[in-house]
Design a protein around this motif. Sequence first.
Motif, PDB file in Angstrom:
ATOM      1  N   ASN A 175       0.814  -1.226   0.000  1.00 33.58           N
ATOM      2  CA  ASN A 175       0.000   0.000   0.000  1.00 33.58           C
ATOM      3  C   ASN A 175       0.846   1.275   0.000  1.00 33.58           C
ATOM      4  O   ASN A 175       0.395   2.319   0.441  1.00 33.58           O
ATOM      5  CB  ASN A 175      -0.933   0.005   1.218  1.00 33.58           C
ATOM      6  N   PHE A 176       2.093   1.180  -0.472  1.00 32.06           N
ATOM      7  CA  PHE A 176       2.918   2.385  -0.558  1.00 32.06           C
ATOM      8  C   PHE A 176       2.270   3.393  -1.500  1.00 32.06           C
ATOM      9  O   PHE A 176       1.564   3.035  -2.438  1.00 32.06           O
ATOM     10  CB  PHE A 176       4.316   2.040  -1.080  1.00 32.06           C
ATOM     11  N   THR A 177       2.529   4.645  -1.255  1.00 30.56           N
ATOM     12  CA  THR A 177       2.030   5.687  -2.149  1.00 30.56           C
ATOM     13  C   THR A 177       3.166   6.483  -2.782  1.00 30.56           C
ATOM     14  O   THR A 177       3.001   7.033  -3.862  1.00 30.56           O
ATOM     15  CB  THR A 177       1.108   6.664  -1.389  1.00 30.56           C
ATOM     16  N   ASP A 178       4.317   6.534  -2.115  1.00 33.24           N
ATOM     17  CA  ASP A 178       5.449   7.291  -2.667  1.00 33.24           C
ATOM     18  C   ASP A 178       6.613   6.335  -2.928  1.00 33.24           C
ATOM     19  O   ASP A 178       7.567   6.251  -2.162  1.00 33.24           O
ATOM     20  CB  ASP A 178       5.869   8.403  -1.697  1.00 33.24           C
ATOM     21  N   TYR A 179       6.527   5.613  -4.040  1.00 27.22           N
ATOM     22  CA  TYR A 179       7.535   4.603  -4.378  1.00 27.22           C
ATOM     23  C   TYR A 179       8.884   5.236  -4.704  1.00 27.22           C
ATOM     24  O   TYR A 179       9.936   4.688  -4.379  1.00 27.22           O
ATOM     25  CB  TYR A 179       7.068   3.780  -5.573  1.00 27.22           C
ATOM     26  N   ILE A 180       8.856   6.395  -5.365  1.00 25.75           N
ATOM     27  CA  ILE A 180      10.108   7.035  -5.754  1.00 25.75           C
ATOM     28  C   ILE A 180      10.879   7.498  -4.525  1.00 25.75           C
ATOM     29  O   ILE A 180      12.098   7.335  -4.428  1.00 25.75           O
ATOM     30  CB  ILE A 180       9.826   8.225  -6.705  1.00 25.75           C
ATOM     31  N   LYS A 181      10.162   8.047  -3.549  1.00 24.06           N
ATOM     32  CA  LYS A 181      10.811   8.458  -2.302  1.00 24.06           C
ATOM     33  C   LYS A 181      11.407   7.245  -1.590  1.00 24.06           C
ATOM     34  O   LYS A 181      12.477   7.333  -0.980  1.00 24.06           O
ATOM     35  CB  LYS A 181       9.802   9.157  -1.401  1.00 24.06           C
ATOM     36  N   LEU A 182      10.724   6.120  -1.698  1.00 23.36           N
ATOM     37  CA  LEU A 182      11.172   4.892  -1.037  1.00 23.36           C
ATOM     38  C   LEU A 182      12.527   4.429  -1.557  1.00 23.36           C
ATOM     39  O   LEU A 182      13.382   3.987  -0.785  1.00 23.36           O
ATOM     40  CB  LEU A 182      10.128   3.785  -1.255  1.00 23.36           C
ATOM     41  N   ILE A 183      12.746   4.546  -2.869  1.00 20.46           N
ATOM     42  CA  ILE A 183      14.000   4.049  -3.450  1.00 20.46           C
ATOM     43  C   ILE A 183      15.030   5.157  -3.680  1.00 20.46           C
ATOM     44  O   ILE A 183      16.203   4.865  -3.921  1.00 20.46           O
ATOM     45  CB  ILE A 183      13.742   3.317  -4.783  1.00 20.46           C
ATOM     46  N   ASP A 184      14.586   6.414  -3.597  1.00 20.32           N
ATOM     47  CA  ASP A 184      15.467   7.553  -3.902  1.00 20.32           C
ATOM     48  C   ASP A 184      16.719   7.562  -3.028  1.00 20.32           C
ATOM     49  O   ASP A 184      17.824   7.870  -3.486  1.00 20.32           O
ATOM     50  CB  ASP A 184      14.689   8.863  -3.741  1.00 20.32           C
ATOM     51  N   LYS A 185      16.563   7.201  -1.765  1.00 19.43           N
ATOM     52  CA  LYS A 185      17.680   7.260  -0.819  1.00 19.43           C
ATOM     53  C   LYS A 185      18.831   6.329  -1.207  1.00 19.43           C
ATOM     54  O   LYS A 185      19.992   6.620  -0.894  1.00 19.43           O
ATOM     55  CB  LYS A 185      17.179   6.896   0.586  1.00 19.43           C
ATOM     56  N   ARG A 186      18.507   5.216  -1.865  1.00 20.26           N
ATOM     57  CA  ARG A 186      19.563   4.255  -2.171  1.00 20.26           C
ATOM     58  C   ARG A 186      20.051   4.314  -3.619  1.00 20.26           C
ATOM     59  O   ARG A 186      20.883   3.494  -4.024  1.00 20.26           O
ATOM     60  CB  ARG A 186      19.087   2.841  -1.843  1.00 20.26           C
ATOM     61  N   LEU A 187      19.542   5.276  -4.394  1.00 23.16           N
ATOM     62  CA  LEU A 187      19.943   5.386  -5.795  1.00 23.16           C
ATOM     63  C   LEU A 187      21.166   6.291  -5.935  1.00 23.16           C
ATOM     64  O   LEU A 187      21.168   7.426  -5.446  1.00 23.16           O
ATOM     65  CB  LEU A 187      18.797   5.954  -6.641  1.00 23.16           C
ATOM     66  N   PRO A 188      22.217   5.828  -6.617  1.00 24.01           N
ATOM     67  CA  PRO A 188      23.378   6.693  -6.851  1.00 24.01           C
ATOM     68  C   PRO A 188      23.043   7.786  -7.865  1.00 24.01           C
ATOM     69  O   PRO A 188      22.170   7.612  -8.710  1.00 24.01           O
ATOM     70  CB  PRO A 188      24.422   5.723  -7.415  1.00 24.01           C
ATOM     71  N   ASP A 189      23.747   8.911  -7.775  1.00 24.11           N
ATOM     72  CA  ASP A 189      23.462  10.047  -8.651  1.00 24.11           C
ATOM     73  C   ASP A 189      23.717   9.733 -10.125  1.00 24.11           C
ATOM     74  O   ASP A 189      23.115  10.349 -11.000  1.00 24.11           O
ATOM     75  CB  ASP A 189      24.306  11.263  -8.233  1.00 24.11           C
ATOM     76  N   ASP A 190      24.613   8.785 -10.397  1.00 27.35           N
ATOM     77  CA  ASP A 190      24.945   8.492 -11.794  1.00 27.35           C
ATOM     78  C   ASP A 190      24.028   7.427 -12.415  1.00 27.35           C
ATOM     79  O   ASP A 190      24.268   6.978 -13.541  1.00 27.35           O
ATOM     80  CB  ASP A 190      26.406   8.056 -11.923  1.00 27.35           C
ATOM     81  N   LYS A 191      22.983   7.034 -11.708  1.00 29.73           N
ATOM     82  CA  LYS A 191      22.054   6.014 -12.223  1.00 29.73           C
ATOM     83  C   LYS A 191      21.244   6.577 -13.393  1.00 29.73           C
ATOM     84  O   LYS A 191      20.777   7.699 -13.361  1.00 29.73           O
ATOM     85  CB  LYS A 191      21.119   5.547 -11.109  1.00 29.73           C
ATOM     86  N   VAL A 192      21.076   5.746 -14.446  1.00 32.83           N
ATOM     87  CA  VAL A 192      20.234   6.122 -15.585  1.00 32.83           C
ATOM     88  C   VAL A 192      18.778   5.999 -15.136  1.00 32.83           C
ATOM     89  O   VAL A 192      18.361   4.921 -14.707  1.00 32.83           O
ATOM     90  CB  VAL A 192      20.502   5.212 -16.796  1.00 32.83           C
ATOM     91  N   PRO A 193      17.987   7.066 -15.226  1.00 30.32           N
ATOM     92  CA  PRO A 193      16.629   7.064 -14.645  1.00 30.32           C
ATOM     93  C   PRO A 193      15.732   5.904 -15.066  1.00 30.32           C
ATOM     94  O   PRO A 193      15.083   5.291 -14.212  1.00 30.32           O
ATOM     95  CB  PRO A 193      16.060   8.412 -15.114  1.00 30.32           C
ATOM     96  N   PHE A 194      15.656   5.567 -16.350  1.00 25.60           N
ATOM     97  CA  PHE A 194      14.693   4.546 -16.760  1.00 25.60           C
ATOM     98  C   PHE A 194      15.059   3.158 -16.232  1.00 25.60           C
ATOM     99  O   PHE A 194      14.202   2.285 -16.126  1.00 25.60           O
ATOM    100  CB  PHE A 194      14.524   4.527 -18.292  1.00 25.60           C
ATOM    101  N   LYS A 195      16.328   2.948 -15.866  1.00 21.82           N
ATOM    102  CA  LYS A 195      16.763   1.631 -15.402  1.00 21.82           C
ATOM    103  C   LYS A 195      16.358   1.345 -13.961  1.00 21.82           C
ATOM    104  O   LYS A 195      16.412   0.196 -13.516  1.00 21.82           O
ATOM    105  CB  LYS A 195      18.279   1.501 -15.545  1.00 21.82           C
ATOM    106  N   ILE A 196      15.944   2.384 -13.223  1.00 19.65           N
ATOM    107  CA  ILE A 196      15.634   2.168 -11.807  1.00 19.65           C
ATOM    108  C   ILE A 196      14.403   1.284 -11.626  1.00 19.65           C
ATOM    109  O   ILE A 196      14.269   0.608 -10.604  1.00 19.65           O
ATOM    110  CB  ILE A 196      15.414   3.508 -11.061  1.00 19.65           C
ATOM    111  N   PHE A 197      13.529   1.251 -12.613  1.00 22.52           N
ATOM    112  CA  PHE A 197      12.293   0.474 -12.468  1.00 22.52           C
ATOM    113  C   PHE A 197      12.551  -1.021 -12.614  1.00 22.52           C
ATOM    114  O   PHE A 197      12.101  -1.822 -11.798  1.00 22.52           O
ATOM    115  CB  PHE A 197      11.251   0.962 -13.471  1.00 22.52           C
TER     116      PHE A 197
END
Length: 316
Positions: A175-197
């Motif tokens: 029942n999460f509502t903010d999935y991006i916030k959930l994973i944002d903390k562990r994503l490196p700055d050099d990550k390609v955005p579309f690959k995070i999904f």
Amino acid sequence: MSYDGIVTRKIVNELKNILLGGKIQKITQPSKNDIVFNVYSMGKSYKLILSANNNEARINITKLKYENPDTPPNFCMVLRKHINQGKIVNIEQKGLDRVVIFSISSIDEMGFDTSKKLIIEIMGKYSNIILVDDKFKIIDAIKRINNQMSSVREIFPSLQYNFIENNKIDIISNNFTDYIKLIDKRLPDDKVPFKIFQENFTGFSPAVGKELIYRAGIDDRINWGLVSEHEKFLLNKELHELKNNIVLDKLCSYTYSSNNKIKDYHTYRLTNLSYYEMEFDTMSQAVEEFYRTNKTHDRLNQKKSDLIKKLNTYIK
């Protein structure tokens, strides 16, 4: 191609509508990694293909004709023994993963009611079709995997079947509502955005990731560290809308073509593609059209190998 967990969900929903309660009247194995069921349900006959081919792994209703070998392969004979004339009592997907479980009731050789499950794993070169009993003990598989072939998981008769688990987020089962916030903390700055999904969410293909990024207005040339907070908000909004459409089964069925060749298909409308879009009544029809017009080297090499074997037999 994009036979991901979201397409799998759409196909499963379609199959539930037409095949639940249906009787498996005929089982054939036209090639090494393909099974075809003839199912009679609600006064109509349907042909269902289950494929574990490396580049064509899928499940869909088909109208194509398949040539069968003179002698049925061993796995086909096992299926005929255990589930031919059986009734399909349930079809379910494991979360949003590319794993589909058919629950089939039938009568064994002694006349007793029996329950079996046919599990189809759609995982590229690791795809498989596995028959288990009601306690998930493996009866047989279209691809037997011993400990010399894999140190991770064996698929062999008499062994216990275990699902492949992962640590990805299943957006359907929470029942999460903010999935991006959930994973944002562990994503490196050099990550390609579309690959995070694909890397963080179960059942997501690169095609869906690219579409979400496009709809959120994020430049596909930048890295995650340059994505603004407002863009992340829009991205999460698009992701949440996609989740609701999956749950409510509101997605449609599309193919995308260029120069008379189908390049892709999906149940999520891929507005970022500059290809000709065609909508179908069912996802099975879209998938069928893709594979009908795109014969892979995998299948051609298999036919070539079968023909060489026949020729060598006749020569001998």
